[in-house]
Design a protein around this motif. Structure first.
Motif, mmCIF file in Angstrom:
data_model
loop_
_atom_site.group_PDB
_atom_site.id
_atom_site.type_symbol
_atom_site.label_atom_id
_atom_site.label_comp_id
_atom_site.label_asym_id
_atom_site.label_seq_id
_atom_site.Cartn_x
_atom_site.Cartn_y
_atom_site.Cartn_z
ATOM 1 N N THR A 43 26.856 7.436 -22.277
ATOM 2 C CA THR A 43 26.068 8.411 -21.528
ATOM 3 C C THR A 43 26.494 8.476 -20.073
ATOM 4 N N VAL A 44 26.807 7.336 -19.473
ATOM 5 C CA VAL A 44 27.223 7.324 -18.064
ATOM 6 C C VAL A 44 28.522 8.097 -17.896
ATOM 7 N N ILE A 45 29.480 7.893 -18.791
ATOM 8 C CA ILE A 45 30.752 8.606 -18.660
ATOM 9 C C ILE A 45 30.553 10.098 -18.880
ATOM 10 N N SER A 46 29.606 10.471 -19.748
ATOM 11 C CA SER A 46 29.344 11.893 -19.965
ATOM 12 C C SER A 46 28.747 12.538 -18.724
ATOM 13 N N GLU A 47 27.864 11.837 -18.018
ATOM 14 C CA GLU A 47 27.273 12.382 -16.798
ATOM 15 C C GLU A 47 28.284 12.456 -15.666
ATOM 16 N N ILE A 48 29.226 11.528 -15.646
ATOM 17 C CA ILE A 48 30.302 11.608 -14.649
ATOM 18 C C ILE A 48 31.167 12.832 -14.918
ATOM 19 N N MET A 49 31.374 13.182 -16.180
ATOM 20 C CA MET A 49 32.220 14.322 -16.529
ATOM 21 C C MET A 49 31.670 15.647 -16.017
ATOM 22 N N VAL A 50 30.348 15.749 -15.881
ATOM 23 C CA VAL A 50 29.750 16.992 -15.377
ATOM 24 C C VAL A 50 29.249 16.838 -13.945
ATOM 25 N N ASN A 51 29.653 15.750 -13.284
ATOM 26 C CA ASN A 51 29.318 15.503 -11.882
ATOM 27 C C ASN A 51 27.829 15.295 -11.643
ATOM 28 N N LEU A 52 27.107 14.821 -12.655
ATOM 29 C CA LEU A 52 25.723 14.414 -12.445
ATOM 30 C C LEU A 52 25.662 13.048 -11.769
ATOM 31 N N GLN A 53 26.724 12.269 -11.924
ATOM 32 C CA GLN A 53 26.868 11.005 -11.211
ATOM 33 C C GLN A 53 28.271 10.949 -10.618
ATOM 34 N N ALA A 54 28.363 10.363 -9.455
ATOM 35 C CA ALA A 54 29.669 10.193 -8.810
ATOM 36 C C ALA A 54 30.239 8.832 -9.190
ATOM 37 N N PRO A 55 31.513 8.761 -9.530
ATOM 38 C CA PRO A 55 32.094 7.458 -9.889
ATOM 39 C C PRO A 55 32.183 6.529 -8.687
ATOM 40 N N THR A 56 32.052 5.240 -8.941
ATOM 41 C CA THR A 56 32.246 4.246 -7.888
ATOM 42 C C THR A 56 33.708 4.213 -7.460
ATOM 43 N N ARG A 57 34.591 4.299 -8.431
ATOM 44 C CA ARG A 57 36.029 4.372 -8.169
ATOM 45 C C ARG A 57 36.645 5.357 -9.141
ATOM 46 N N GLY A 58 37.846 5.831 -8.804
ATOM 47 C CA GLY A 58 38.551 6.739 -9.681
ATOM 48 C C GLY A 58 38.286 8.199 -9.350
ATOM 49 N N ARG A 59 38.941 9.080 -10.116
ATOM 50 C CA ARG A 59 38.839 10.519 -9.863
ATOM 51 C C ARG A 59 38.550 11.269 -11.156
ATOM 52 N N VAL A 60 37.826 12.391 -10.997
ATOM 53 C CA VAL A 60 37.599 13.330 -12.085
ATOM 54 C C VAL A 60 38.254 14.642 -11.675
ATOM 55 N N LEU A 64 35.001 19.073 -4.036
ATOM 56 C CA LEU A 64 34.450 20.424 -4.037
ATOM 57 C C LEU A 64 33.305 20.515 -3.046
ATOM 58 N N LYS A 65 33.245 21.623 -2.334
ATOM 59 C CA LYS A 65 32.207 21.848 -1.339
ATOM 60 C C LYS A 65 31.614 23.246 -1.482
ATOM 61 N N GLY A 66 30.346 23.374 -1.122
ATOM 62 C CA GLY A 66 29.697 24.674 -1.034
ATOM 63 C C GLY A 66 29.784 25.491 -2.302
ATOM 64 N N PRO A 67 30.294 26.736 -2.211
ATOM 65 C CA PRO A 67 30.359 27.617 -3.380
ATOM 66 C C PRO A 67 31.198 27.063 -4.520
ATOM 67 N N ASP A 68 32.185 26.217 -4.192
ATOM 68 C CA ASP A 68 33.026 25.646 -5.244
ATOM 69 C C ASP A 68 32.229 24.711 -6.152
ATOM 70 N N VAL A 69 31.228 24.037 -5.594
ATOM 71 C CA VAL A 69 30.395 23.166 -6.408
ATOM 72 C C VAL A 69 29.604 23.997 -7.423
ATOM 73 N N ARG A 70 29.036 25.103 -6.964
ATOM 74 C CA ARG A 70 28.284 25.974 -7.876
ATOM 75 C C ARG A 70 29.198 26.562 -8.942
ATOM 76 N N ALA A 71 30.402 26.938 -8.547
ATOM 77 C CA ALA A 71 31.345 27.485 -9.524
ATOM 78 C C ALA A 71 31.693 26.443 -10.583
ATOM 79 N N PHE A 72 31.857 25.184 -10.154
ATOM 80 C CA PHE A 72 32.141 24.126 -11.122
ATOM 81 C C PHE A 72 30.946 23.895 -12.042
ATOM 82 N N ARG A 73 29.733 23.918 -11.495
ATOM 83 C CA ARG A 73 28.536 23.710 -12.317
ATOM 84 C C ARG A 73 28.459 24.722 -13.455
ATOM 85 N N ARG A 74 28.899 25.925 -13.175
ATOM 86 C CA ARG A 74 28.873 26.937 -14.227
ATOM 87 C C ARG A 74 29.879 26.624 -15.330
#
Length: 362
Positions: A88-105, A115-125
């Protein structure tokens, strides 16, 4: 506008007005849709007064610990493992509901954390999630129509006369036919299977590029689980959407997934094609999960392999191979932690027991 007229107005388009189904799937980029690079998520454990007096160091729950994974275009990827393995934790990291302690998505090569501002909303979609419990994930004060319309309001999509036909079409794609029968119902007026189909429709209404389904059938009766799984498989083909299916049921994953990754104590221990993994597992942990699956005739295989004990405390991860305390094939090399190694058939496994092409149990 009534529902009958609305259905006639349906034009088969995205909520932003573009074609819903591409006219051709040729030329689809080969770049992975989603990439996880050495992702970890550690939670600090609250310290007490005795810990301070005794000089104990800070402890962490290592929910995810160095996971690297890719999700291809239009792929259905399964992630399996016991409760507490980090699914479940890895699944939430995949949709940016949680930020990883280390590493990149990375989403299409771009770091989600940047991602900042409008780009975050675009990713959420583009990234949506279906939660495990349909009884808790739907707002009891919202009708079905409002549940599907709210994401469209947030993203300012599909306004005016196009909204109702689009919502009706999405409901009917998810097996809620006719759609107008469900528009004004509340969650308490729906069965468990209908609620989960509404949850699928809510994830689908923004036409995302990928969907994370976190054990979407675990709260449902056995008789309707197959219907939800078949729905996800059909939508993946018709909508050209990638799906990550989280489950502890390897048999269910085999039915619809192209690949399966097996997780244990925050790490991937084996990954490969679903059919090959189920028929000939390479890791003792995978073998133990498969042996635990119920058989239709009630018999027990002669080479049945049973894991010993319970999954360890994630704040005290065993040194070396994490499965070693439960494994029947423990060796001296298991005092060091194995890394995922490529096999000739394209699969990857993290186990010291493989020697000269022979499995630990051979």
């Amino acid at each position: 506008m009534d529902a009958r007229r609305a259905r006639r107005r349906w034009r088969g388009r995205h909520p932003d007005g573009t074609a819903l189904i591409p006219s051709s799937t040729t030329g689809i980029p080969q770049q992975p849709l989603l990439e996880l690079e050495h992702v970890s998520k550690h939670y600090p454990v609250r310290r007490g007064l005795l810990d301070d007096l005794r000089g104990r160091g800070r402890r962490y729950v290592k929910a995810v610990d160095g996971v690297s994974l890719t999700l291809g275009q239009q792929e259905i990827l399964g992630i399996a493992g016991e409760s507490g393995s980090g699914k479940t934790v890895i699944s939430e990291i995949m949709v940016n509901l949680q930020a990883p302690t280390r590493g990149r998505v990375l989403f299409l090569g771009r770091d989600v954390a940047e991602l900042k501002g409008p780009d975050v909303r675009a990713f959420r979609r583009q990234a949506q999630m279906i939660f495990q419990d349909p009884y808790a994930s739907l707002n009891p004060r919202f009708t079905v129509y409002r549940t599907l319309a709210e994401p469209l309001d947030v993203h300012a999509l599909c306004t005016g006369n196009e909204r109702l036909p689009y919502v009706l079409r999405t409901l009917e794609e998810c097996g809620l036919c006719p759609g107008e029968r469900y528009l004004h119902r509340y969650p308490f007026q729906l069965s468990g299977g209908e609620r989960q189909r509404v949850a699928v429709a809510r994830a689908l209404v923004l036409a995302p590029r990928y969907i994370i389904a976190d054990e979407p059938t675990s709260m449902l009766d056995v008789s309707i689980r197959a219907g939800v799984l078949n729905l996800l498989r059909r939508l993946a083909g018709e909508r050209h959407v990638s799906i990550v299916l989280i489950s502890h049921d390897l048999a269910a994953l085999k039915e619809i997934c192209a690949r399966i990754a097996v997780m244990y104590l925050g790490r991937i221990v084996e990954i490969g094609p679903a059919t090959a993994l189920l028929s000939e597992p390479l890791h003792p942990y995978s073998r133990g999960l498969i042996a635990a699956l119920p058989r239709m005739d009630g018999s027990r295989p002669a080479d049945r392999y049973e894991l010993r004990g319970e999954i360890p405390d994630p704040t005290a991860v065993p040194a070396g191979c994490r499965l070693a305390p439960r494994c029947h094939f423990r060796r001296a090399e298991c005092d060091t932690e194995p890394e995922l190694q490529d096999r000739p058939d394209g699969r990857r496994v993290a186990c010291h027991g493989w020697r000269n092409g022979k499995a630990p149990w051979q």
